[in-house]
Design a protein around this motif. Structure first.
Motif, PDB file in Angstrom:
ATOM      1  N   PRO A  69       8.261   5.268  -9.452  1.00  0.00           N
ATOM      2  CA  PRO A  69       7.564   3.973  -9.376  1.00  0.00           C
ATOM      3  C   PRO A  69       8.474   2.761  -9.513  1.00  0.00           C
ATOM      4  O   PRO A  69       8.395   1.828  -8.714  1.00  0.00           O
ATOM      5  CB  PRO A  69       6.555   4.063 -10.533  1.00  0.00           C
ATOM      6  N   ASP A  96       0.787   6.573  -9.158  1.00  0.00           N
ATOM      7  CA  ASP A  96       1.593   5.685 -10.021  1.00  0.00           C
ATOM      8  C   ASP A  96       2.592   4.884  -9.200  1.00  0.00           C
ATOM      9  O   ASP A  96       2.785   3.689  -9.420  1.00  0.00           O
ATOM     10  CB  ASP A  96       2.359   6.493 -11.078  1.00  0.00           C
ATOM     11  N   ARG A  99       0.666   2.259  -7.164  1.00  0.00           N
ATOM     12  CA  ARG A  99       0.175   1.165  -8.030  1.00  0.00           C
ATOM     13  C   ARG A  99       1.318   0.245  -8.442  1.00  0.00           C
ATOM     14  O   ARG A  99       1.164  -0.981  -8.455  1.00  0.00           O
ATOM     15  CB  ARG A  99      -0.481   1.740  -9.282  1.00  0.00           C
ATOM     16  N   ALA A 100       2.451   0.835  -8.809  1.00  0.00           N
ATOM     17  CA  ALA A 100       3.604   0.017  -9.226  1.00  0.00           C
ATOM     18  C   ALA A 100       4.011  -0.918  -8.088  1.00  0.00           C
ATOM     19  O   ALA A 100       4.346  -2.079  -8.308  1.00  0.00           O
ATOM     20  CB  ALA A 100       4.771   0.917  -9.623  1.00  0.00           C
ATOM     21  N   THR A 143      -6.034   8.023  -2.129  1.00  0.00           N
ATOM     22  CA  THR A 143      -5.035   7.593  -3.118  1.00  0.00           C
ATOM     23  C   THR A 143      -4.580   6.156  -2.809  1.00  0.00           C
ATOM     24  O   THR A 143      -4.444   5.328  -3.706  1.00  0.00           O
ATOM     25  CB  THR A 143      -3.816   8.550  -3.082  1.00  0.00           C
ATOM     26  N   ALA A 147      -5.070   2.770  -5.155  1.00  0.00           N
ATOM     27  CA  ALA A 147      -3.945   1.918  -5.554  1.00  0.00           C
ATOM     28  C   ALA A 147      -4.068   0.507  -4.968  1.00  0.00           C
ATOM     29  O   ALA A 147      -3.226  -0.338  -5.213  1.00  0.00           O
ATOM     30  CB  ALA A 147      -2.635   2.546  -5.101  1.00  0.00           C
TER      31      ALA A 147
END
Ligand code: C5P
Length: 234
Positions: A69, A96, A99-100, A143, A147
Motif C-alpha cells: 500500500p 488495502d 484504499r491507500a 474490491t 475502495a
C-alpha cells in the motif's frame, strides 16, 4: 462533451519520443486522450507524459500498479505531480492497496484493472482454478468499488454483468477494441467500437488499430465515425 458518450483513448505503445511526437501530430484535433503505458514510460519516463501535455492532450498513465500500500500511494503522489488525468492500478493488489491509493489527495482519477483483455477463461483458470474471467472480474470490480476507485478496466464482455452486479453505473474503461475484421493480435476478449457504444463504455482504449495503420489519422477517424454512427442508431 457529455460524460455519457464513448470517447477513445489512443494507446501510445511506441518505442521512441520521436515516434510519439509524430503520432501526436497526426492525431492532433482528432483525439484528446492518450495512454502512456509501460513501454514509453519505462524508456522515457515523464518526458513521454510531457509531450502529450505540450500537444494539448490528457494522459492516462497505464502502469497497472501492484505493490504494498505505501509504495503504491507514493507512486500515486508522483503521478499527480506529473499532472496525469488518470492512472491505473491492478485490483489484484487488494483492498488495502487500493484504499491507500484512493486516499491520496489530490490525485489523478484511479482506474482499476480487473482481468486483462489478453486473458481467456482458460488463462484465468490456469492461475485461479474454477474461475472464469467473468467471475474473477466481478470479484475484483467489487474490491475496486469498495475502495472507491473512479473506474473499472475490463473487457467489453464483462460490462453488462458487472454493471448489474455492482448495482450502479461505474465508469468503464475498455481495451481490446477492434473494428470488425481487424486483427485481434494478443487480445482475446475484444469488442468493436460500435459495441463499445451499445455497452455504454465511457473510454475505449485503442492501440494497434491506430498505431499499426499506415494512416493513423484516418484509422482514428474511422473508429470515431463508427462510434458516432452507433450513437445515432442508439
Ligand atoms: O493495441 P491494443 O488496442 O490491443 O492496445 C490495448 C492497450 O490497452 C495496450 O496498451 C494494453 O497495455 C492496454 N490494456 C489492455 N488490457 C487491460 C488494460 C490495459 O490491453 N486490461
Amino acid at each position: 462533451m457529455s460524460e455519457n458518450t464513448t470517447e477513445i483513448i489512443a494507446a501510445l505503445d511506441l518505442e521512441s519520443l520521436a515516434d510519439e511526437q509524430a503520432l501526436l501530430d497526426k492525431l492532433h484535433g482528432v483525439v484528446r486522450f492518450f495512454k502512456v503505458g509501460l513501454r514509453l514510460f519505462t524508456a522515457h519516463g515523464r518526458r513521454a507524459v510531457e509531450l502529450v501535455h505540450r500537444a494539448g492532450g490528457e494522459v492516462f498513465l497505464d502502469l497497472k500498479l501492484h505493490d504494498i500500500p505505501q509504495t503504491v500511494a507514493h507512486a500515486v503522489q508522483e503521478a499527480q505531480k506529473m499532472g496525469v488525468a488518470s492512472l491505473s492500478l491492478h485490483t489484484l493488489g487488494g483492498l488495502d492497496m487500493l484504499r491507500a491509493a484512493a486516499e491520496v489527495r489530490p490525485r489523478p482519477k484511479l482506474w482499476g484493472v480487473t482481468v486483462l483483455t489478453s486473458f481467456s477463461d482458460a488463462d484465468v483458470a490456469a492461475i485461479f482454478p474454477h474461475m472464469s474471467a467473468h467471475t474473477l472480474a466481478l470479484h475484483l470490480a467489487q474490491t475496486a468499488k469498495a475502495a472507491r476507485l473512479d473506474g473499472i478496466i475490463c473487457s467489453g464482455h464483462e460490462v453488462r454483468p458487472l454493471r448489474k452486479a455492482l448495482g450502479e453505473d461505474p465508469c468503464f474503461i475498455v481495451p481490446g477494441i477492434r473494428p470488425e475484421g481487424h486483427a485481434v493480435h494478443d487480445q482475446k476478449r475484444v469488442v468493436t467500437p460500435a459495441q463499445a457504444v451499445e455497452l455504454g463504455i465511457r473510454f475505449a482504449v485503442v492501440g494497434r488499430p491506430i498505431t499499426h495503420d499506415p494512416e493513423p489519422r484516418n484509422a482514428a477517424m474511422a473508429v470515431l465515425a463508427e462510434i458516432r454512427n452507433a450513437r445515432l442508431k442508439g
